[in-house]
Each structure stands twice: as structure tokens, then as C-alpha cells.
Design an enzyme around this catalytic site. Structure first.
Site, short mmCIF file in Angstrom:
data_model
loop_
_atom_site.label_atom_id
_atom_site.label_comp_id
_atom_site.label_asym_id
_atom_site.label_seq_id
_atom_site.Cartn_x
_atom_site.Cartn_y
_atom_site.Cartn_z
N HIS A 54 14.69 -0.45 -28.47
CA HIS A 54 13.79 -0.07 -29.57
C HIS A 54 13.30 -1.29 -30.33
CE1 HIS A 54 15.42 3.81 -28.72
NE2 HIS A 54 16.62 3.51 -29.14
N HIS A 57 14.02 7.68 -27.18
CA HIS A 57 14.99 7.38 -26.13
C HIS A 57 14.51 7.88 -24.78
CE1 HIS A 57 17.41 7.45 -29.81
NE2 HIS A 57 18.10 6.52 -29.22
#
Ligand SMILES: Nc1ncnc2c1ncn2[C@@H]1O[C@H](COP(=O)(O)OP(=O)(O)O)[C@@H](O)[C@H]1O
Ligand SMILES: Nc1ncnc2c1ncn2[C@@H]1O[C@H](COP(=O)(O)OP(=O)(O)O)[C@@H](O)[C@H]1O
Ligand SMILES: [Mg+2]
Ligand SMILES: [Mg+2]
Ligand SMILES: [Mg+2]
Ligand SMILES: [Mg+2]
Lengths: 346, 212, 346, 212
Positions: C72, C234
Site C-alpha cells: 500500500h 488488498h
């Protein structure tokens, strides 16, 4: 009329998977968003579009102007602000702006101390900025132009278009902008920019191709494990196609020609700029950067400054480039000087 | 027959039409060895010329050529904008204040245009650019004029030479313009600017033929 | 031994088109590059890996720690530095770090004034940070935990896992870090973080799927003009699949549920955070940002602060998210406080 | 037959093998309704357990279970790490310092493990998680123990119930864990954690059967 026969092909017709409204207005629409996001830093002059530092013209200070085709953001529009560019002239996607756009930019930012044009060495940019410079000089504005041509993927020769301007552009803009902010005159700013150009070399590669909005299909096709080595930033195909290999191999394939070209030598202090072409995630970029630091240490070079991120991009293209700039104390000081832009700030 | 301001405007309209019709083809050609915008650039430029002609009526051939030149320069961008713009500007100068252009005058215009492109872009014959089309076209035009052809005939000769010359850029390795970055890989593709020059000369010749 | 039966599938075997050496070491390799790039800001504690502020622990100051699965970036490692995080704990790609990694981070940064854990609300993160907090408290360190759960794509209920933490995480980290730097105690830092969570809402969408290195194929499949609305970060599929539509439609589809949820009301002052999921180029992002500013103005909201860029990403996924934070003067002041990290600096 | 420390170690080895063999399957299942890491997480964890067992030889069942628990907690991450870790920690506590575990003791271990997972994750039956497998498995184990089965028999019954229970998660809509974000779209897929629980119990039972 011809326009009736060829209605502009819209986003749906092109099957474009992009967050845009209309390929015909994508540049202007994005510029409006940029201006909305940074009202403290910049303003948008419309038609021809020019991004201008909010407090321009700065009286008595050299104005630094750059520009070129859009699609390389944050280059150049994201670098408008104190300590870097006074104006950026965004052309259509991957297409040089026209002379009147450049001329408009010059008019907006000229503070009486002259204007430095920083131009990436592509025929289109060179010709359009050249014409603009002539027009501005006819208006009595002192204009200097520095061409950026750092791409070692292109063999240099007087019989060719010469090297392309790629990663070094950001470094030139930062350092010239810092010099202008410190009150250097236009000749001195141009000299410093020229020194950065002379001491910087770059090489890039791509894993995927960008898709230009008005074209609607990728600029080139690559096999599943194929990469373009020596890629430019306009979706122009690279110098050769090769199997991808490991990150270690990728970094060495980029650094080796860069190191040989200047040449960089043991003991040199350098700035290492690890650039994402847009679509490459930060994880891969830092991974490559770490390898590059190690390879440079092997060569006895000291990395004194770094820049890591997507700063010289080609739309959503995945890939990276490495730029090395040989430093001296003056360049370090100018690099460290304050800068306040949308994309670079310290 | 000679060529009046209206004939130049008609030729420009024909040029706009042919560029619009071949927009996708020129983009595709430029995608192969360039940056996929030549059709887009030319189309944007010629639409702008047409828009301008909606509101102004140049009264000499030179005025029409100059109008097209300045609009192209301020709307095309890229390499082709200044190059085509310069070509037309030089042609306009060569046309002077003549109300009509005869065969030799048209041939002289073409030569001036070519000279402008070379002065601006420094390309030589064989560099795989529009120069590779303009050189034989100007030569054919000169021969036709010497042979006594009128303006339409001169343009027809230029267009014929151009057609073949564009195709002849295919095997060349580019040494100027964006295709040069590809090195050897640029061989095997017709240069997009060469193609657009041939298309434009073809359209000009056809327009002149119809009107004469 | 089992490891002999299942040799780790390498990059070539997986056919991965990524600039990496080995999927098994990608996180560590990237962290090494991060540390090499920012020696002035941070250092890397190895095994379990923790990114720690260079001058940690800061005596007498609350330490702010966050973390979660990698992939991320710049979240969270790019936010380590003065004015933001004291440490970031990067887990494997898209997988929460383990309690001992979090505990190690706490040990590195505790300056005696307590530790604030900022945890995105995913079962794995919650459980692993919870265990770490228990272990640290057993060592006599005062630990507070704030869960971030701002994603309106997920229906909230006590009978579910609750909302995910997405875009608001960056805002919480910035504001809590600023409070800690100003000397607030750990209770106060936690209160402020909680207030940001309570006043922030997000919604995301994806045009393409990310490819997790050890998986080797995209996390989900989308049709040529299909997008995932309500995507997480995700690679988990979103709430629904819809045709792409125009940028205007995309922005409204994200903003409408965000605006309704808090609800945001006419006259509210907000921070608008327009986030790229990683692969979306800046041109599209600013274009969407400009539309969002316009839509918020239509609703009578005043955008007082903005953040635009790829800050909460999902590897190379193309897409975007919008986060809205209701502001008050205290939050504005904390947002404006100095920050010096790899990814945010002013 | 009863279950010794060596039997527990052997069962853990069997567990590591089955996880390694099904790594890709578990990743794929998690890709469909989660984040594509469950097989990776479990494999990383069980490899770490195996590595630890290369250098230490626990001398009671509880010690073996505790070793596995702490290694899983410190190597898996994700939701499954703390949950499996807690389950094994609770099972270790339930095993006390016994040198051997008989049928009822194994059944009690399973129930303790289940209680630990529920205490930690707050999932209820029908939420589409590993709890949906552990509940019927623990119940079957209890019944088998009451029916006089030895430890291998108890594990066999638990494994059989688990097998079916995992498959039964398919139609459910997830209310806990990452799959819950999918809402209705989570139906039609077996929960990966349910599947790994069934695989592990199957491996434990088989290992016990071979050794008994
Ligand atoms: N130096 C030059 N001299 C003459 N023609 C050139 C030169 N450089 C480029 N061209 C012509 O311009 C064409 C490309 O135009 P275009 O695609 O519109 O611009 P750009 O290359 O900037 O994208 C080439 O195909 C070539 O014919
Ligand atoms: N609250 C919970 N209670 C019990 N089991 C859960 C819970 N949340 C998740 N799980 C189990 O964990 C599994 C997912 O594990 P894993 O993929 O390793 O972790 P993550 O979801 O963090 O990526 C799910 O399939 C489910 O069986
Ligand atoms: Mg171009
Ligand atoms: Mg082109
Ligand atoms: Mg996970
Ligand atoms: Mg998972």
C-alpha cells in the site's frame, strides 16, 4: 465541413479504460483539477492553457519556464511554484505546445529580468519553443533556451535529432529555479542549467505501454515477459526488446550505459534519481533504487542526494528510469534550496 | 488555368478532408515508429484552419497560405506544426501579392516550402522525413512548369512524384524526428509525415483538377 | 521436510512482470531501498522488519505507530518521520504483520510517554496489534489503540467484521503525529485520532486488479469496460461490478455514499483526499479531483484542505478513492503542522 | 492408543505437509473471496514450525502445541495466525502437563481450541469461518470420546465432521473476515480458513491413525 464527417471519437467508441470524460478535453479537464487542488501555488491561464505560479510575475527575478506534451505529470505542471518553475506550458498528450502558448506563458511570468526556457530535446518542442523565443525577443524580452538531452538510449550525432530529454529535466528545473530564486541573472541561470544537462545521464525501460486517450490502444505491444529497453517517455518504442530478467539485471542494464557515457568515475559524488514511468508501484521502485545504490557503491560513487518517485512519467506506463547527475557543492546547495510546488516540496 | 485565392482555399479544404479521412491511418503509422499523434495533430490543425476560413476570406493566394500557416503553427504543436507552418509561410512570401498563380509560380511555391522545411528542421534527403517527399515533388513540379504545364498540371506532377516518394521512405532508417530513436527498427515503415505530405499534395492536385 | 516438496515458486515460474528479484524477499528488498533512499529520516530494523524514525525514541513524546500488510506504499513506511509516524510495521504483501514485529516497533520508539497504535480495521491487523499491545502493556508501556474504519463500501454492523480502514488512515496518521509532536499526551492523541476516524469517510473503485507477487495472477478479473465499485486495498473484490462510465459518473458514484453516510451537510468544511490506487496516472487523478471539488461545491461544502496523489495504494492497481474529512480549526492546525517524511512533507 | 509428545510433533509435520501440498489451492480460494494469501500465510507458518522443530524437541504434548502456537503467532500474520495460534495455545493449556492424551483429552483439546478462536474472533456458527468447521468437529470429537474411542478415533471422527462442514460453508454469506466485504457475492465459495482447518484435522487424524 470536415469536422462533420469525422465526429471526434469519444471514450466509449475507443473502449478506453480511463477515468476521463472525453479524450478531446482530457488535458484541460485535468488542468482544472490541478488548479482546484493548489489554489495557493498556481493558477490556470486558459486558451492556450498555461499553468502559472500564483504570484507571477515576480519582479526583478528570472522567470523559468518549461513545457511539452502532457501525459508526463507531474512534469512540468507539478513543478510550478517558488523555487522551481514560474510557468509550465502543457501541450496535448505527448505533443509539444504551440509557440503562442509558450509566448503566452512568457508574457505571464516575465518580471523584467529575462526568461529561461527549459526545453526537452524533441524536434517538436525545439521548433515550437524556438519560434516562441523569437516572438518574445521581438517583444523586447530577453530569452535564453537550454535544451535537455540526457537519454543515453539514443546515440548522439550531429546528423540525427540528438538525444532526448528525459529524467534530467526535473533536476534542471529544480536547480535553475533555485538559482533564479536566489537572484542569479538569466545568463547565470542558463549556465547552471547547461551544467546540469552536461553532467546528467539517463536510461529508461518499460514493462507495459501507455495508451494515449485519442488513440485508444497501447502505443506498442510487448510479450508477457518482454520489456522495452531504452524507452522514451512518449510511448515511442524503445531501442530493443529483451526478456525482463531480475530487478538486479534491469538496474544494471540501465546503469551500465549511464555510467560509461559521461563517464562517471570513482570518487564522483552523484544525485541518483530513480523514476517510475507512472504505473510501477513504489515497492518495485524502492527495490530497484536499493539495487542502484549498491551498484553505484561498487563503482566507488557516493550518492549524496536522491529522488525516488513517479516524476517523469508516461501516462500509466509501467517501467522505470535511472538518472545520474554528477554533483558539486554549488549544485548540492541549489538542490537543497527551498522549493514549494505540488510535486516537490522542502 | 491559373490558381486564385479561392482555388487555394478550395485546396486547403480538400487537404482538411483528406487529413480527416486518414486521421486514424496517420496515427497508426506514427504509433509504429513515433508517438501516435501525427493524424491527431494534422486533423486538429486543419480543423482549426477550416474554422478560421469560416470567418475570413483571404483575397490573395498569399493571404490564404499565410492564414493556413499561422493557424497550423498555433494549433498543431509537435514537429509537424512548425514544419508545415514554415513551408506555407515561405510559400506565401514567394506568392507575393499576385492575384493568380500560374504553373511556374506554383512550382516556385513548392520549392520555397521545401526550403523552409529544410531551414527549420535541418533534415537531408534520406533522413526519412517529409523532406523525402518534398524534394522529388518540388523537382517534378519544376519540370512540369518548364514543360509548360498550368498550375493544375504542375500540382498533378508533384502529387504523382510525392505518392511514390512517400512509399520509398519505407526501407529507410530514420535519422531525424522521433522515429530516429528507434534506430534500425524504424526501417520497414513509411514515415507518417512523408505520407501526410503526399496525401496533401494529392488533395491539392485533385482540387485544382476539378476546378480547372 | 515439507520445504523440499514445495520449493518457493520464483518470479520466472510465476511469469511475473514486475521489477523484483524474488517474490519471497520482495518486501525486505524494497525496505532496504527505502532505507538507502532516506538515511536522514528513517532506519530499518531487520527481522522482523520495522521502519523506525531515525532519531527514535523521542524522549517524553508520545510515539505513534502504524502498520499492516505491505503493498500500500507509501502507506505506512513513507510516513515515518517527524510530525507523523515514529514507526511503521510492514507485514508481508497484503498480510498483517505479526505481534512480535509490532512489539519490536513499540520497543524501538517508546519514549516513556506512551504509544499510540493506529490500526486499520481488518481482522488480521486487529488481532495481531491487539496481541502486541497486550505484550507491551505487560512490559509496562502505556499503549492506546485506535481502529480506522472509514470505508462506506462496507455495511457496518456489530455482527460483521465492520468497516475497513482505507483512505482515512493517512489523515489519522498525520493528525495524530502532529498532536504527538506538539506534546499532547497519549490519551489526547488517541482522542484526536478517534475524532478523525469518526469524521472521515471513504469509497474506492478499481479499473484493474493488482497482482500479488507470490500469487502471480491478478486478484480478480474484470471485463474490458467493467470496474469494481467499493474496492478495498488488498485486491479483495469490491461490492459490485459496473460499467465504467464517464469520470463524472465515477466521481459521483464514489461521493454520493460518502456524503450521505456521515452525513456531510451544507456549510461543512472538509478535507478532500483524492487517492490513486497506484496505477492510475496523475492526469486522471487530477481530472477526477476537479470534478469532486465541483460536486462538493454543489452540495454547499467548502474544501479547505486537499491531498491528491497515490498515498493509499494497492500495488499497481488502477483506480481511485475519495476520502472526505469534516474539519474544525483544531484539525486544520494539526494538518498544517510541519511534517517531514518520505511521502509527505511541509 | 494415547497421544504422546512425539505423536503431536508427527501430527504437526503431517499438518505442514498438507498445507504445503494445498498452498496453491488455499491461495486460489482466498483469491476468490479474500486477498489471496491464506495458503501463503499457512505455509509460511508451518514451515516456521518445522524449522523450529529441527532444533527443539518438546517433551510433552502441551509443549509441542505451545511451540507451534507461538511460532504460528509470530510468523503467520493475517487473521488466521492469531486465530490458529490462540487455538493451539488454549489446547496446550488444556493438555496441562500430561505425558499422553487419551480420547477424552483430545476431545477436550479441540473444544478448548474452538473456544479460543471464538473468544478471539467473535465469530458465530454460520458466519462462514473456520468456526463453522471447529464446532461440528469438536462436537463429533466429544461424541466419539464418550463412545469410548481412543485419541486416533476421536481425531478421525473430528476430521470426518470437518470435511463435510468445510464444504457446507459454500452457500453461506460471510459475516466475519475479509470475505464479509463481498456481501452476497461471498456465497458459492468454500471459506479458505474452513478448508485449511479441515485439511489440518484430516492430516492430524491420518498421522494418528498411521502411528497407532
Ligand atoms: N527535422 C525534421 N525535418 C523534417 N521533417 C521532420 C523532422 N522531424 C520530424 N519531421 C516530420 O514530422 C513527422 C512527425 O510529425 P508529428 O508526429 O506530428 O510530430 P511529433 O514527432 O512531434 O510527434 C515525421 O513523420 C517527419 O516526417
Ligand atoms: N473473526 C474470525 N473468526 C474466525 N475465523 C476467522 C475470522 N476472520 C477470519 N477468519 C478465518 O481466517 C481465514 C482467512 O485467513 P487469512 O487469509 O490467512 O487471513 P486474512 O484474512 O487476514 O488475509 C478466513 O477464511 C476465516 O476462516
Ligand atoms: Mg508528438
Ligand atoms: Mg508524432
Ligand atoms: Mg491477508
Ligand atoms: Mg487472506
Amino acid at each position: 465541413m470536415c469536422s462533420a464527417n469525422t465526429p471526434f471519437r469519444g471514450k466509449e467508441a475507443l473502449g478506453l479504460k480511463k477515468i476521463i470524460n472525453d479524450p478531446a478535453t482530457v488535458v484541460q479537464d485535468a488542468l482544472r483539477g490541478l488548479a482546484a487542488a493548489h489554489p495557493d501555488l498556481l493558477r490556470l491561464r486558459a486558451d492556450p492553457p498555461v499553468v502559472v505560479r500564483a504570484d507571477a510575475p515576480v519582479r526583478g527575478q528570472v522567470a523559468v519556464v518549461s513545457g511539452g506534451g502532457s501525459g508526463h505529470e507531474p512534469l512540468h505542471t507539478g513543478f510550478v511554484g517558488p523555487g522551481m518553475l514560474d510557468a509550465a506550458v502543457p501541450g496535448p498528450v505527448f505533443t509539444s505546445p504551440t509557440p503562442d502558448a509558450v509566448q503566452a506563458a512568457i508574457g505571464e511570468v516575465d518580471g523584467g529580468a529575462g526568461v529561461l526556457l527549459l526545453v526537452k530535446n524533441y524536434t517538436g518542442d525545439v521548433l515550437n519553443f524556438e519560434t516562441a523565443a523569437e516572438l518574445a525577443e521581438a517583444d523586447g524580452i530577453e530569452v535564453r533556451t537550454v535544451l535537455v538531452d540526457d537519454d543515453v538510449a539514443v546515440r548522439d550525432s550531429t546528423h540525427t535529432a540528438g538525444r532526448r530529454g528525459v529524467g534530467a529535466t526535473v533536476l534542471v528545473e529544480k536547480i535553475a529555479g533555485a538559482a533564479a530564486a536566489r537572484g542569479a541573472d538569466v545568463r547565470r541561470c542558463a549556465e547552471l542549467a547547461q551544467r546540469v544537462v552536461a553532467q546528467a545521464r539517463s536510461m529508461g525501460m518499460a514493462l507495459t505501454a501507455p495508451t494515449v486517450p485519442h488513440v485508444g490502444e497501447p502505443s506498442f505491444e510487448l510479450g508477457a515477459q518482454e520489456v522495452e529497453i531504452g524507452i522514451g517517455i512518449h510511448g515511442e518504442p524503445g531501442r530493443s526488446r529483451e526478456p525482463l530478467g531480475s530487478a538486479e539485471e534491469v538496474v544494471r542494464r540501465l546503469l551500465d550505459p549511464v555510467l560509461q557515457d559521461l563517464p562517471f568515475e570513482t570518487g564522483d559524488e552523484v544525485l541518483l534519481y530513480t523514476n517510475s514511468m507512472g504505473g510501477t508501484p513504489q515497492m518495485e521502485l524502492y527495490l530497484a533504487h536499493g539495487i542502484a545504490e549498491r551498484v553505484l557503491a561498487e563503482h566507488g560513487l557516493t550518492v549524496r542526494r536522491r529522488l525516488v518517485g513517479p516524476f517523469t512519467t508516461s501516462l500509466e506506463m509501467q517501467g522505470m528510469s535511472l538518472t545520474l547527475l554528477k554533483l558539486d557543492q554549488e549544485l548540492v546547495d541549489l538542490w537543497d534550496s527551498p522549493v514549494h510546488t505540488a510535486a516537490l516540496r522542502w | 488555368m491559373s490558381c486564385t485565392a479561392d482555388d487555394v482555399v478550395a485546396a486547403l479544404r480538400a487537404g482538411a478532408d483528406v487529413v480527416a479521412a486518414h486521421r486514424g491511418e496517420l496515427v497508426e503509422m506514427d504509433r509504429e515508429i513515433g508517438d501516435a499523434d501525427h493524424g491527431e495533430n494534422m486533423d486538429r490543425g486543419f480543423r482549426a484552419v477550416m474554422a478560421k476560413l469560416d470567418t475570413s476570406s483571404p483575397d490573395t493566394p498569399a493571404a490564404a497560405l499565410k492564414l493556413a500557416a499561422t493557424v497550423l503553427i498555433s494549433s498543431v504543436g509537435g514537429a509537424s506544426g512548425p514544419l508545415y507552418g514554415t513551408a506555407l509561410l515561405r510559400a506565401a512570401s514567394a506568392a507575393g501579392d499576385a492575384a493568380e498563380l500560374d504553373g511556374p509560380a506554383v512550382a516556385a511555391l513548392l520549392q520555397s516550402g521545401l526550403d523552409g522545411v529544410v531551414a527549420r528542421g535541418h533534415a537531408e534527403l534520406g533522413d526519412k522525413t517529409m523532406v523525402d517527399v518534398l524534394v522529388p515533388a518540388a523537382e517534378a513540379a519544376g519540370n512540369a512548369a518548364e514543360g509548360g504545364q498550368d498550375s493544375a498540371g504542375v500540382l498533378r506532377s508533384a502529387a504523382q512524384a510525392a505518392q511514390e516518394a512517400a512509399e520509398n521512405t519505407r526501407p529507410l532508417v530514420a535519422r531525424k524526428g522521433r522515429a530516429s530513436y528507434l534506430g534500425e527498427r524504424s526501417a520497414g515503415h513509411v514515415d507518417p509525415g512523408a505520407r501526410s505530405t503526399a496525401l496533401l499534395l494529392g488533395a491539392f492536385a485533385e482540387s485544382a483538377g476539378v476546378r480547372s
